[in-house]
Write an enzyme that holds these catalytic residues in place. Structure first.
Site, PDB file in Angstrom:
ATOM      1  N   HIS A 237      49.139  36.067  30.061  1.00 56.97           N
ATOM      2  CA  HIS A 237      48.661  36.568  31.452  1.00 56.97           C
ATOM      3  C   HIS A 237      48.023  35.178  32.389  1.00 56.97           C
ATOM      4  CE1 HIS A 237      46.901  38.948  34.646  1.00 56.97           C
ATOM      5  NE2 HIS A 237      45.663  38.246  34.485  1.00 56.97           N
TER       6      HIS A 237
ATOM      7  N   ASP B  63      46.632  34.437  35.822  1.00 57.98           N
ATOM      8  CA  ASP B  63      46.013  34.670  37.080  1.00 57.98           C
ATOM      9  C   ASP B  63      46.783  33.769  38.008  1.00 57.98           C
ATOM     10  OD1 ASP B  63      44.256  36.892  36.353  1.00 57.98           O
ATOM     11  OD2 ASP B  63      43.011  35.598  35.649  1.00 57.98           O
TER      12      ASP B  63
ATOM     13  N   HIS C 146      45.206  40.169  42.127  1.00 54.52           N
ATOM     14  CA  HIS C 146      44.073  40.853  42.197  1.00 54.52           C
ATOM     15  C   HIS C 146      42.775  40.041  41.792  1.00 54.52           C
ATOM     16  CE1 HIS C 146      45.375  40.233  37.907  1.00 54.52           C
ATOM     17  NE2 HIS C 146      44.269  39.884  37.624  1.00 54.52           N
TER      18      HIS C 146
ATOM     19  N   ASP D 107      45.380  43.730  34.223  1.00 57.21           N
ATOM     20  CA  ASP D 107      44.230  43.127  34.526  1.00 57.21           C
ATOM     21  C   ASP D 107      43.888  43.204  36.168  1.00 57.21           C
ATOM     22  OD1 ASP D 107      41.796  41.856  34.277  1.00 57.21           O
ATOM     23  OD2 ASP D 107      42.682  39.975  34.731  1.00 57.21           O
TER      24      ASP D 107
END
EC number: 3.2.1.24
Length: 1059
Positions: free
Chosen positions: A259, A261, A576, A371
């Site tokens: 993951h 971001d 997000h 997430d």
């Protein structure tokens, strides 16, 4: 003679084995100390730069001699190292590594290509130069190591989420060549796993003792200084792990995951390099482990890699063809699941799926959003419309109050669409292959008995990093071991196929997946949210006007490439941790620049489309009035006068309930005079339209109060600007609770437990402090005619102030509150409240393509956990026959508790951005009392009107002489949301229309159009034609059928334009 058996003490035995593999204790004589053998130095040189340079440019710079121990920095700079190495001849036949330990994130370049990331935090501190040095292999080699001056999770000063330390320095602590002992590594993995089994199964489990005794025996037989003893030790471990479980074992599907971001505690540009560091490492792992499958989401990140690292992108495509690199998600980024509009969510999939199809040959089958901070109830319908019926996430494991009752279930959305959902029961997307995680995946599973399969995502994440060889070795070793679940390296397709086979007993969750945490993200960084709403509206209008220009002008070229670029910027900002405001200052600044690009270029595209709409039609000079909504409306507009001044004009929209109609306005410079109301020429024949009876603003009474009355509603403000009365004139019904004040600003202490920008805790409600205004500050603004207004000032605190104009227009069913705030606070939360004379156990909130109800009480913990919720343009509290709606033009945080409607305005968190929300803000909210239900009263239309005012564009030439309506819809329940050119448009003459049912009803309706339509056919959200969806066009209308909250899209192919 064999040694006599000894009684064993659990703790001493366990800790004996721990010390044997410890990287800290007894490394002079334990096994860990033998992981690396002989070593030799390398020759280093370096240069420091503020820029993130491409490799080709960096290697041309002047490098100066460097050595281990050197410091470099500060934060966000880059230090490039040239590493010149010579492998000793004596190492032939050995595995040779470059050992590298430094602060910051590093990327190894070899022969001009990125080959591996190196980070201490990601447990990647060596690069394999060769698995076995051959006789003829080159001994001399030059590598480059690009070191970013930031950690895997940014550079927070004092804590992870603190603002970055701009002066932080970084150090190189190790750079050498060393022989790596692979056999020692494998024994270390075995012993760690045996310890994990012993600890995880506990002292009352037979298999636990077998694991501990096996580990102890390995320590007995293994002499770290004598490699010849390793075989006997390995045989003991193999015997244990070779004892298999039964057929009923739970199966864990382990997938490599990383993951990243897209921006968070580091800027967007650093994410580009994080992708290269993480995925080059993954490529190396896929080369060495053919059964290893790696899943990767976010088309934007892959597009960055394609642009900046084309060689790496090509390798990813190769492994995708082999089935080892699996694109998932289908979206442009892993967006926020609450705040983007419905159309924005559709575009996430449209852009993402098209990219994956183009670059990897197929679209994604799974939506992947592990997430984000909650999940809209319309996501199942949007997923299904984009070819996806499987969904993986895990964020609800973070719930603060209630534990979500499932890990595998069907999720039913607002319209009844269903998707299969899986939450990996280990409650993480960054597992490392430890026994503890494997056991938790089974014991924590809330759907035991319903399904016997679980997902397991392994690899360092958030800041990237991804899987390591050690993680893979652990998982492969566990495979099929008695006492543990079965572990197999798998793929999302294999996991969901297994889950689907067992789906007969699965439960169904209906409605939104609300995260009981991070509800401050609905409000934090208000400017980002305001610009998001504004840019969504700009792109809506540009597409609509460009589509009309395309229909009316043979010469007009639809700006498809420019719009794709602008949409991708908007979608990027909906990541997000960006739109939510949970990012550092650098990210917020970049996002605001992207928004400005959208606004600037969007304005240019609007003007270009308007010019095309005016071309070739003689008419009066003046303004082009455009209604971008599918219903008739009349508004008071501020119109330009010669010399730069402005005046008010009363402007009807073109056509009868016209969508995107055009109207000339040849007399825009009209005065706002109560005695002679303004008129605006509109429509064929130039007939003037007079407004209804003029609006009255009663002068301040002796007590200082002011009343505004437009014949629809009557508003009374007390001397401080609070609302003491709001009456629906026709019925005389009062909307404000008796003895209460509306438009009451309230301030709360806002100190969460940890996640500053993210969380608003329940206890903030205990600190409510009304902000009292000073009597006498209320003054009349505009005295009436077309508009009446009053304004006042409010000192919120010694450092923050507010000014507000309360505005009521003629013919308007709501009163507007234009607000300007100068905000300079720390850990405070500003809201505005409206106590209503209404009783209802639930309130209604707009979401994407619809609305839903939430409780106004705290009966259960599930109700109480929703003390702060999100909404889009409106919320409504209604009882039978009457209601009160609160509209807004850029806010998302809201709540209704009892009879009090509350809109969240501003927060003041200090991490990760100490400047978040500081400064000047402008926003508008509005209050609309209504008779009957909010559907019957037109609340949805009113909220659209507030957000999409009539456009009054300067006509670059003569405006069209007659009004023109392109589309209209027969039912008030159906909203025509989007008009755009199709992604694949033969001769560029195909439009896409997207409509949705907004009331929650079954409805048949007619779509009317004046365009020359050649063919009409239904399509999905990806604009793929429905073979059974041909629509018959009769009398310029199409019949459409909707179920509650259904979204429908159709393709309209236009006839060729006349020459």
């Amino acid at each position: 003679m064999a040694a006599a058996p000894f009684l064993k003490h659990w703790r001493t035995t366990f800790e004996r084995v721990e010390k044997f593999v410890s990287p800290i204790y007894f490394t002079d004589c334990n096994l860990r100390g033998r992981l690396f053998g002989d070593s030799c130095p390398v020759t280093l040189s370096s240069f420091l730069t503020r820029e993130r340079l491409p490799y080709e440019e960096a290697v041309q710079k002047n490098f100066s001699p460097a050595q281990v121990g050197d410091s470099f920095g500060p934060t966000w700079w880059t230090c490039w190292f040239r590493v010149e190495l010579v492998i000793p001849e004596a190492w032939v036949g050995q595995e040779v590594h470059l050992c590298w330990e430094s602060d910051g994130e590093s990327l190894v370049w070899r022969d001009g290509e990125p080959v591996q990331g190196l980070t201490k935090e990601g447990e990647k501190t060596s690069y394999v130069l060769t698995n076995k040095l051959g006789e003829g292999d080159p001994r001399s080699l030059t590598l480059y190591v690009e070191v970013a001056c930031n950690g895997l999770l940014g550079a927070g000063k004092g804590s992870m989420i603190a603002a970055p330390d701009p002066e932080k320095m970084f150090q190189l602590s190790k750079a050498e060549l060393a022989v790596f002992h692979r056999d020692v590594h494998k024994l270390l993995v075995d012993l760690e796993l045996l310890l994990g089994v012993a600890k995880g199964l506990g002292e009352d489990n037979q298999r636990s003792f077998q694991a501990l005794y096996t580990a102890n025996q390995i320590v007995n037989v293994c002499d770290p200084a004598q490699p010849e003893t390793y075989l006997a030790a390995k045989a003991l471990a193999s015997k244990f792990f070779g004892q298999h479980g039964g057929e009923s074992q739970h199966t864990i599907h382990a997938m490599g995951h990383c993951h990243i971001d897209t921006a968070w505690l580091w800027p967007f540009k650093e994410t580009v390099r994080k992708c290269a560091r993480s995925w080059s490492t993954t490529v190396k792992l896929m080369e060495q482990n053919t059964e290893f499958v790696f899943v990767c989401s976010q088309a934007q990140q892959l597009e960055w890699v394609k642009s900046h690292y084309p060689g790496l992108h090509t390798r990813l495509q190769e492994f995708a063809c082999r089935g080892q690199f699996v694109p998932v998600g289908g979206t442009w980024v892993e967006m926020d699941g609450n705040l983007p509009s419905g159309e924005s969510m559709v575009r996430q999939f449209l852009q993402g799926q098209n990219f994956f199809l183009q670059e990897f040959g197929k679209m994604c089958s799974e939506f992947w959003l592990p997430d984000t901070f909650g999940y809209s109830a319309q996501l199942p319908q949007i997923m299904r419309g984009c070819g996806i019926k499987r969904f993986l996430t895990q964020k609800l494991s973070w719930n603060l109050v209630n534990s979500f009752p499932h890990h595998t279930f069907f999720w039913e959305g607002l319209d009844g669409s269903r998707v299969l959902v899986h939450f990996p029961p280990g409650d993480s997307y960054g597992m490392q292959g430890h026994v503890e995680e494997v056991l938790k995946t089974v014991t924590n599973n809330r759907d035991k008995g319903r399904t016997n399969h679980s997902g397991f995502l392994f690899g360092f994440g958030d800041g990237g990093g991804g899987p390591t060889q050690t993680m893979l070795d652990r998982l492969k070793r566990l495979g099929n071991t008695d006492g543990l679940p079965r572990v197999q390296l798998s793929s999302p397709g294999q996991l969901f196929t297994a889950l689907e086979k067992d789906s007969g007993q699965l439960c169904t969750w209906v409605g939104e997946l609300f995260l009981e945490l991070h509800n401050g993200t609905y409000t934090t960084h208000a400017q980002l949210k305001k610009m998001n709403r504004e840019c969504e509206q700009i792109l809506h209008d540009v597409e609509l006007l460009s589509s009309l220009a395309l229909a009316r002008s043979a010469q007009f070229l639809y700006p498809a490439a420019q719009l794709e670029h602008l949409w991708r910027l908007l979608l990027l900002n909906q990541f997000h941790d960006v739109l939510t405001g949970s990012c550092i200052q650098l990210v917020a600044e970049d996002a605001m620049n992207y928004y400005e690009d959208i606004r600037s270029h969007g304005s240019t595209l609007l003007s270009t489309a308007a010019a095309a709409l005016c071309a070739g039609e003689p008419g009066p000079e003046g303004l082009l009035i455009i209604n971008t909504l599918p219903w008739k409306r009349t508004e008071v507009l501020t119109l330009p006068k010669p010399g730069g001044a402005h005046s008010l004009g009363f402007v009807p929209s073109p056509g009868d309930s016209a969508q995107c109609g055009l109207c000339p306005c040849s007399q825009p410079y009209v005065p706002a005079a109560p005695a002679a109301p303004a008129a605006c020429v509109c429509g064929a024949g130039g007939k003037s339209q007079r407004p209804p009876t003029g609006l009255r603003t009663r002068p301040p009474k002796a007590d200082g109060s002011v009343t505004l009355d437009n014949g629809i509603i009557r508003v009374r403000l007390d001397p401080t600007g609070c609302l003491t009365s709001l009456v629906l004139v026709a019925s005389g019904r009062e909307a404000i609770a008796e003895g209460a004040l509306g438009n009451q600003f309230v301030l709360f202490d806002d100190v969460p437990l940890y996640w500053d920008a993210w969380d608003v805790m329940d206890y903030h409600l205990e600190t409510r402090k009304p902000v009292r205004g000073q009597a006498g500050t209320l003054a009349v603004g505009t005295e009436g005619g077309l508009r009446g207004s009053a304004w006042f000032l409010l000192q919120i605190s010694p450092t923050s102030r507010l000014s507000q104009e309360v505005v009521l227009d003629i013919g308007c069913p709501y009163v507007r509150f234009h607000t300007e705030v100068h905000w300079h606070e720390a850990h405070k939360f500003l809201k505005v409240e409206f106590p209503a004379r209404i009783r209802s156990p639930q309130a209604t909130y707009e979401i994407q393509f619809g609305h839903l109800q939430r409780p106004t009480h705290y009966n259960t913990s599930w109700d109480w956990a929703r003390y702060e919720v999100w909404a889009h343009r409106w919320m409504d509290l209604s009882e039978c026959g009457f209601g009160l709606a609160l509209l807004n033009n850029c806010k998302y945080g809201a709540s209704v508790r009892g009879n009090v409607l509350s809109l969240s305005l501003l927060r003041a968190p200090k991490a990760p951005d100490v400047t978040a929300d500081m400064g000047r803000h402008e926003f508008t909210y509005a209050l609309m009392p209504h008779k009957g239900s909010f559907q019957e009263a037109g609340v949805i239309n009113a909220a659209y009107n507030l957000n999409f005012p009539l456009l009054a564009l300067p006509a670059p030439g003569p405006a069209p002489a007659t009004t023109w309506s392109a589309f209209s819809v027969s039912s008030p329940a159906v909203v025509l949301e989007t008009i755009k050119q199709a992604e694949k448009s033969p001769q560029h003459r195909t439009l896409v229309l997207r409509l949705y049912e907004a009331h929650g009803s079954h409805v048949d309706c007619w779509l009317y159009t004046s365009l020359p339509v050649q063919e009409a056919i239904l399509c999905d959200l990806l604009e793929q034609r429905d073979p059974t969806g041909h629509l018959s066009l009769r009398d310029n209308r199409l019949k459409l059928t909707f179920s509650p909250f259904q979204v429908r899209s159709l393709l309209l192919t236009l006839q060729p334009p006349p020459n």
